[in-house]
Design a protein around this motif. Structure first.
Motif, PDB file in Angstrom:
ATOM      1  N   ALA A 182      -2.888  -2.396 -11.503  1.00  0.00           N
ATOM      2  CA  ALA A 182      -3.497  -1.873 -10.278  1.00  0.00           C
ATOM      3  C   ALA A 182      -3.772  -3.080  -9.392  1.00  0.00           C
ATOM      4  O   ALA A 182      -4.447  -4.026  -9.803  1.00  0.00           O
ATOM      5  CB  ALA A 182      -4.788  -1.125 -10.590  1.00  0.00           C
ATOM      6  N   VAL A 183      -3.244  -3.063  -8.178  1.00  0.00           N
ATOM      7  CA  VAL A 183      -3.304  -4.205  -7.274  1.00  0.00           C
ATOM      8  C   VAL A 183      -4.533  -4.159  -6.377  1.00  0.00           C
ATOM      9  O   VAL A 183      -5.103  -5.188  -6.021  1.00  0.00           O
ATOM     10  CB  VAL A 183      -2.016  -4.259  -6.426  1.00  0.00           C
ATOM     11  N   GLY A 211     -19.190   9.530  -3.437  1.00  0.00           N
ATOM     12  CA  GLY A 211     -18.338  10.468  -4.151  1.00  0.00           C
ATOM     13  C   GLY A 211     -17.515   9.778  -5.206  1.00  0.00           C
ATOM     14  O   GLY A 211     -17.604   8.577  -5.410  1.00  0.00           O
ATOM     15  N   THR A 212     -16.706  10.566  -5.872  1.00  0.00           N
ATOM     16  CA  THR A 212     -15.887  10.055  -6.957  1.00  0.00           C
ATOM     17  C   THR A 212     -14.495   9.647  -6.503  1.00  0.00           C
ATOM     18  O   THR A 212     -13.803   8.945  -7.203  1.00  0.00           O
ATOM     19  CB  THR A 212     -15.769  11.136  -8.058  1.00  0.00           C
ATOM     20  N   TRP A 213     -14.053  10.082  -5.334  1.00  0.00           N
ATOM     21  CA  TRP A 213     -12.681   9.819  -4.902  1.00  0.00           C
ATOM     22  C   TRP A 213     -12.362   8.326  -4.895  1.00  0.00           C
ATOM     23  O   TRP A 213     -13.082   7.534  -4.283  1.00  0.00           O
ATOM     24  CB  TRP A 213     -12.436  10.391  -3.511  1.00  0.00           C
ATOM     25  N   MET A 214     -11.247   7.971  -5.612  1.00  0.00           N
ATOM     26  CA  MET A 214     -10.781   6.583  -5.692  1.00  0.00           C
ATOM     27  C   MET A 214      -9.266   6.566  -5.708  1.00  0.00           C
ATOM     28  O   MET A 214      -8.644   7.513  -6.184  1.00  0.00           O
ATOM     29  CB  MET A 214     -11.275   5.930  -6.979  1.00  0.00           C
ATOM     30  N   TRP A 215      -8.718   5.485  -5.227  1.00  0.00           N
ATOM     31  CA  TRP A 215      -7.279   5.270  -5.250  1.00  0.00           C
ATOM     32  C   TRP A 215      -7.032   3.889  -5.826  1.00  0.00           C
ATOM     33  O   TRP A 215      -7.470   2.898  -5.265  1.00  0.00           O
ATOM     34  CB  TRP A 215      -6.679   5.366  -3.851  1.00  0.00           C
ATOM     35  N   PHE A 216      -6.329   3.831  -6.952  1.00  0.00           N
ATOM     36  CA  PHE A 216      -5.920   2.565  -7.553  1.00  0.00           C
ATOM     37  C   PHE A 216      -4.449   2.365  -7.186  1.00  0.00           C
ATOM     38  O   PHE A 216      -3.575   3.073  -7.680  1.00  0.00           O
ATOM     39  CB  PHE A 216      -6.105   2.596  -9.072  1.00  0.00           C
ATOM     40  N   VAL A 217      -4.191   1.415  -6.298  1.00  0.00           N
ATOM     41  CA  VAL A 217      -2.846   1.190  -5.775  1.00  0.00           C
ATOM     42  C   VAL A 217      -2.075   0.296  -6.735  1.00  0.00           C
ATOM     43  O   VAL A 217      -2.527  -0.801  -7.071  1.00  0.00           O
ATOM     44  CB  VAL A 217      -2.906   0.529  -4.379  1.00  0.00           C
ATOM     45  N   MET A 218      -0.901   0.791  -7.155  1.00  0.00           N
ATOM     46  CA  MET A 218      -0.064   0.042  -8.095  1.00  0.00           C
ATOM     47  C   MET A 218       1.193  -0.528  -7.433  1.00  0.00           C
ATOM     48  O   MET A 218       1.665  -1.594  -7.822  1.00  0.00           O
ATOM     49  CB  MET A 218       0.342   0.951  -9.261  1.00  0.00           C
ATOM     50  N   GLU A 219       1.740   0.209  -6.474  1.00  0.00           N
ATOM     51  CA  GLU A 219       2.987  -0.177  -5.823  1.00  0.00           C
ATOM     52  C   GLU A 219       2.943   0.304  -4.372  1.00  0.00           C
ATOM     53  O   GLU A 219       2.164   1.204  -4.055  1.00  0.00           O
ATOM     54  CB  GLU A 219       4.188   0.484  -6.495  1.00  0.00           C
ATOM     55  N   TYR A 228       1.796   4.066  -4.185  1.00  0.00           N
ATOM     56  CA  TYR A 228       1.836   4.846  -5.420  1.00  0.00           C
ATOM     57  C   TYR A 228       0.758   4.303  -6.325  1.00  0.00           C
ATOM     58  O   TYR A 228       0.538   3.091  -6.407  1.00  0.00           O
ATOM     59  CB  TYR A 228       3.205   4.711  -6.094  1.00  0.00           C
ATOM     60  N   GLY A 229       0.071   5.203  -7.005  1.00  0.00           N
ATOM     61  CA  GLY A 229      -0.957   4.766  -7.940  1.00  0.00           C
ATOM     62  C   GLY A 229      -1.679   5.947  -8.535  1.00  0.00           C
ATOM     63  O   GLY A 229      -1.158   7.064  -8.567  1.00  0.00           O
TER      64      GLY A 229
END
Length: 117
Positions: free
Chosen positions: A29-30, A38-46, A55-56
């Motif tokens: 995860a970059v 809130g709980t919303w999260m985005w772990f960016v991989m590409e 994408y993540g």
């Protein structure tokens, strides 16, 4: 808050779309983005930065996770329903293997994805 700093853009240049296929928990995860309150999260991989697509792993408001593509432009424009707060960048986040992410929702998701048969 600007989500894509020069540092994150430079990191993502090393992780174009599909570059981590098959790595499972060893994928990196970059960057991490989140909605406050809130709980919303985005772990960016590409990412494909020319197309502003990433994408993540997305963690939704109920703590459920999924792999998927998302628009970096839409993420920058997204506002939480309550108080209209924007998505923020986790400024302390460093590139981390998925197996080492300190997030209970992601770890449960990865266990279901790769350890259950």
């Amino acid at each position: 808050m600007k989500l894509l700093t020069k540092e994150i853009v430079n990191r993502l240049k090393n992780y174009p779309l599909y570059s981590q296929d098959g790595k499972k928990k060893e994928a990196v995860a970059v960057a991490k983005f989140f909605l406050p309150l809130g709980t919303w999260m985005w772990f960016v991989m590409e990412a494909n930065l020319d197309e502003n697509i990433a994408y993540g792993i997305t963690v939704n408001g109920d703590g459920e996770c999924e792999y998927g593509y998302f628009s970096l432009i839409a993420l920058q424009e997204l506002r939480a329903t309550r108080f209209r707060l924007p998505v923020e960048r986790d400024i302390a986040f460093k590139p981390t293997k998925l197996a080492d992410l300190d997030n209970e929702f992601v770890q449960k998701f990865l266990t279901r994805m790769y350890e259950e048969a």
